[in-house]
Design an enzyme around this catalytic site. Structure first.
Site, PDB file in Angstrom:
ATOM      1  N   ARG A  47      29.810  -2.231  37.686  1.00 27.30           N
ATOM      2  CA  ARG A  47      31.238  -2.534  37.828  1.00 27.30           C
ATOM      3  C   ARG A  47      31.839  -2.711  36.450  1.00 27.30           C
ATOM      4  NH1 ARG A  47      31.264  -6.393  34.887  1.00 27.30           N
ATOM      5  NH2 ARG A  47      33.368  -6.825  35.548  1.00 27.30           N
ATOM      6  N   ALA A  49      35.659  -1.339  34.498  1.00 25.52           N
ATOM      7  CA  ALA A  49      36.295  -0.019  34.431  1.00 25.52           C
ATOM      8  C   ALA A  49      35.536   1.017  33.575  1.00 25.52           C
ATOM      9  CB  ALA A  49      37.735  -0.189  33.960  1.00 25.52           C
ATOM     10  N   ARG A  86      36.133   3.671  44.256  1.00 26.01           N
ATOM     11  CA  ARG A  86      37.001   2.523  43.931  1.00 26.01           C
ATOM     12  C   ARG A  86      38.333   3.068  43.420  1.00 26.01           C
ATOM     13  NH1 ARG A  86      34.612  -2.426  40.855  1.00 26.01           N
ATOM     14  NH2 ARG A  86      36.163  -3.452  42.158  1.00 26.01           N
ATOM     15  N   GLN A 184      32.490 -12.912  38.793  1.00 26.14           N
ATOM     16  CA  GLN A 184      32.050 -12.136  37.613  1.00 26.14           C
ATOM     17  C   GLN A 184      32.030 -13.002  36.352  1.00 26.14           C
ATOM     18  OE1 GLN A 184      34.265 -11.042  39.867  1.00 26.14           O
ATOM     19  NE2 GLN A 184      34.196  -8.830  40.129  1.00 26.14           N
ATOM     20  N   ASP A 225      42.083  -2.453  34.136  1.00 25.30           N
ATOM     21  CA  ASP A 225      41.539  -1.373  34.967  1.00 25.30           C
ATOM     22  C   ASP A 225      42.458  -0.158  35.008  1.00 25.30           C
ATOM     23  OD1 ASP A 225      40.263  -3.996  36.054  1.00 25.30           O
ATOM     24  OD2 ASP A 225      38.963  -2.331  36.661  1.00 25.30           O
ATOM     25  N   ASN A 235      44.472  -5.692  36.347  1.00 26.09           N
ATOM     26  CA  ASN A 235      43.166  -6.251  35.988  1.00 26.09           C
ATOM     27  C   ASN A 235      42.714  -7.148  37.135  1.00 26.09           C
ATOM     28  OD1 ASN A 235      41.020  -6.448  34.000  1.00 26.09           O
ATOM     29  ND2 ASN A 235      41.601  -8.589  33.800  1.00 26.09           N
ATOM     30  N   LYS A 236      41.536  -7.712  37.006  1.00 29.62           N
ATOM     31  CA  LYS A 236      40.936  -8.531  38.061  1.00 29.62           C
ATOM     32  C   LYS A 236      41.921  -9.546  38.629  1.00 29.62           C
ATOM     33  CE  LYS A 236      37.771  -8.230  39.624  1.00 29.62           C
ATOM     34  NZ  LYS A 236      37.649  -7.491  40.909  1.00 29.62           N
TER      35      LYS A 236
HETATM   36  O1  MRU Z   1      35.820  -5.524  40.309  1.00 25.28           O
HETATM   37  P1  MRU Z   1      35.277  -5.381  38.923  1.00 25.28           P
HETATM   38  O2  MRU Z   1      34.240  -6.394  38.591  1.00 25.28           O
HETATM   39  O3  MRU Z   1      34.862  -3.963  38.617  1.00 25.28           O
HETATM   40  O4  MRU Z   1      36.551  -5.689  38.013  1.00 25.28           O
HETATM   41  C1  MRU Z   1      36.426  -5.594  36.631  1.00 25.28           C
HETATM   42  C2  MRU Z   1      37.621  -6.060  35.914  1.00 25.28           C
HETATM   43  O5  MRU Z   1      38.661  -6.341  36.477  1.00 25.28           O
HETATM   44  C3  MRU Z   1      37.538  -6.056  34.445  1.00 25.28           C
HETATM   45  O6  MRU Z   1      38.271  -7.111  33.904  1.00 25.28           O
HETATM   46  C4  MRU Z   1      38.140  -4.713  34.007  1.00 25.28           C
HETATM   47  O7  MRU Z   1      37.394  -3.654  34.559  1.00 25.28           O
HETATM   48  C5  MRU Z   1      38.189  -4.551  32.601  1.00 25.28           C
HETATM   49  S1  MRU Z   1      36.552  -4.402  32.055  1.00 25.28           S
HETATM   50  C6  MRU Z   1      36.307  -3.730  30.687  1.00 25.28           C
END
Ligand code: MRU
Length: 331
Positions: A47, A49, A86, A184, A225, A235-236
């Site tokens: 996981r 991006a 995704r 995470q 993302d 983003n998350k």
């Molecule tokens: O659902 P995930 O764990 O794939 O989400 C990841 C994130 O939101 C990260 O903050 C994002 O990908 C940036 S990572 C370099």
């Protein structure tokens, strides 16, 4: 630490760290079927991006070598299957499109997948060097989710400046939001920073306001993302709230991301598709027993969008830009 994503060319396998087992166990998975690769991305064994982009590219190169007949049609079907795993992180589609641009034979795909892997390492390193200029020895940053080395091949995005600053002798400490519901921050960010010898302090997401109010944090660093032309950044989930808090308390909010996260075809944050995930991630996944009544309605978007007006700067491999001044070609 082992690279998050790797290409075992000798055995024609995609190799990933199974992030669902961290921090308890560091286990590598060797994948070579489309079902295995699809499952790994959907269930977040891999996981982040940049990491899912590189993993999908290597995965497609691995699959291409094993196609028995009807090569072109099967390859395109695999590409579509992986792209649809995704929806929010644009790096996934970007990496697959990069792989399929030009020659499609298995050897060319393998070479391009390896080039993407190397590019990710160099790009994240450059983000780290540019972002490290924002940090002074003794600073503390707050981060959300995991945008460190586990979210890319090496270095990561939002944590790359911390790693580079450390190499430069500027020691920075990190506060990590646990990042409900998939943790995470607690499972991955705290793990990788502790492994790297970076002082890390964990907090629950609902403690961020108190932390920012306390004046202990010099800046917030997150990843992204997908970045729209307007400079809005997905983003998350939780990043939007954090950006509002940062603005309220006058703490700079930086987004660190490679240009592969910029979607020139996306005008504003409203056009970014937001992944919705299963209810059980909120009610049951990390608990010994369900923590909500059976059948309760659950709101579980995996991402939210930070508006450009809440972002101090976007740290990229090409430098740091105001969110509305990113050099972007509309697609
Ligand atoms: O659902 P995930 O764990 O794939 O989400 C990841 C994130 O939101 C990260 O903050 C994002 O990908 C940036 S990572 C370099």
């Amino acid at each position: 630490m082992t690279d998050t994503v790797a290409f075992d060319q000798q055995n024609n396998r995609l190799v990933i760290i199974d992030q669902t087992l961290l921090p308890g166990e560091l286990r590598l998975l060797s994948l070579h079927t489309v079902e295995e690769i699809e499952h790994a991305i959907k269930t977040l064994q891999v996981r982040g991006a940049p990491a899912i982009g590189v993993a999908a590219a290597i995965g497609l190169a691995v699959l291409a070598k094993e196609i028995a007949g009807n090569y072109e049609q099967t390859l395109q079907a695999y590409a579509q299957q992986l792209k649809s795993t995704r929806p929010t992180a644009v790096n996934l589609a970007w990496a697959i499109d990069r792989l399929l641009a030009g020659a499609h034979d298995p050897q060319s795909l393998a070479e391009k997948a390896l080039a993407l892997w190397n590019e990710d390492v160099a790009t994240c390193r450059a983000i780290g060097e540019n972002g490290a200029a924002l940090l002074r020895a003794g600073d503390a940053i707050l981060t959300h989710c995991n945008a460190g080395r586990l979210a890319a091949v090496r270095y990561g995005t939002a944590l790359a400046p911390v790693y580079v600053a450390k190499e430069q002798g500027k020691h920075v400490q990190v506060y990590a939001d646990e990042t409900r519901p998939l943790l995470q921050g607690a499972r991955l960010t705290a793990f990788e920073l502790a492994e790297a010898g970076v002082p890390v302090t964990l907090l629950c997401d609902n403690m961020a306001a108190a932390l920012l109010q306390s004046g202990r944090v010099n800046a917030v660093f997150t990843g992204a993302d997908r970045i729209a032309r307007s400079g809005d950044c997905a983003n998350k989930i939780g990043s939007l709230g954090l950006s509002i808090l940062s603005k309220h308390f006058g703490v700079p909010f930086y987004v660190c991301a490679p240009f592969s996260t910029v979607d020139g075809g996306c005008a504003t944050g409203e056009n970014i598709p937001i992944e919705q995930r299963e209810a059980a991630e909120v009610t049951a996944l990390w608990y010994r027993q369900p923590m909500a009544p059976a059948g309760v309605g659950v709101f579980n978007p995996a991402f939210d969008v930070v508006p450009a007006c809440n972002i101090t700067g976007i740290v990229t491999e090409r430098g740091i830009f105001a969110p509305t001044e990113l050099p972007i070609d509309a697609k």
